[in-house]
Motif scaffolding. Structure first.
Motif, PDB file in Angstrom:
ATOM      1  N   SER A   1      67.440  51.236  -7.689  1.00 56.12           N
ATOM      2  CA  SER A   1      68.147  52.408  -8.215  1.00 56.12           C
ATOM      3  C   SER A   1      67.340  53.097  -9.316  1.00 56.12           C
TER       4      SER A   1
ATOM      5  N   ARG B   1      64.711  55.169  -7.452  1.00 55.60           N
ATOM      6  CA  ARG B   1      65.340  56.367  -6.885  1.00 55.60           C
ATOM      7  C   ARG B   1      65.589  57.415  -7.974  1.00 55.60           C
TER       8      ARG B   1
ATOM      9  N   ILE C   1      63.423  59.670   0.473  1.00 56.11           N
ATOM     10  CA  ILE C   1      62.807  58.394   0.125  1.00 56.11           C
ATOM     11  C   ILE C   1      62.809  57.504   1.354  1.00 56.11           C
TER      12      ILE C   1
END
Length: 150
Positions: A28, A31, A88
């Motif tokens: 996370s 990202r 991604i």
């Protein structure tokens, strides 16, 4: 149970469990790095862009941190209304190093013309970012696949 026992139970058992579930994972964080980096480029904020890059940056075009910063300044001077679309792909995390593949399209205005600066609708540019972890923060250490426009 006394009040003291309840407080100790919370501190030693419940608080670490809550902390574990609320602490963001490395995936996370990566990202978020990509998302914030794209937003920084769209806003043409050179300091914010470079805060996502390691001082140890180097790439296959011979750019290092300082050259990359100057290159980004030049791009921001020449282009306006930068919009980034990204997706991604594969992500591999190993201790304090990671790689992430990102498909990128960049639309920008150059003079009076607006169009794809990088990639296009059918074929995005696939970029491999190599990252390093500094404390709890991920930074871009190198890139492969980025075209150079200087």
């Amino acid at each position: 149970m006394s009040r003291k026992a309840i407080i100790l139970l919370f501190i030693f058992i419940i608080a670490p469990v809550i902390f574990y579930f609320l602490w963001p994972s490395d995936e996370s964080r990566i990202r978020k790095l990509v998302k914030d980096g794209a937003a920084a480029v769209e806003n043409e904020n050179i300091n914010d862009v470079m805060s996502k890059v390691s001082f140890n940056y180097s790439d296959d075009h011979g750019l290092n941190y300082l050259y990359l910063k100057e290159e980004m300044k030049g791009i921001f001077q020449r282009m306006d209304h930068i919009m980034i679309e990204y997706e991604i792909g594969d992500m591999e995390i190993k201790d304090k190093a990671a790689t992430v593949v990102v498909d990128i399209r960049v639309i920008a205005t150059y003079g009076q013309d607006t169009g794809y600066f990088m990639g296009d609708a059918a074929d995005p540019v696939e970029v491999l970012f190599t990252l390093e972890k500094v404390r709890t923060k991920w930074l871009v250490r190198s890139t492969t696949g980025l075209p150079v426009y200087y």
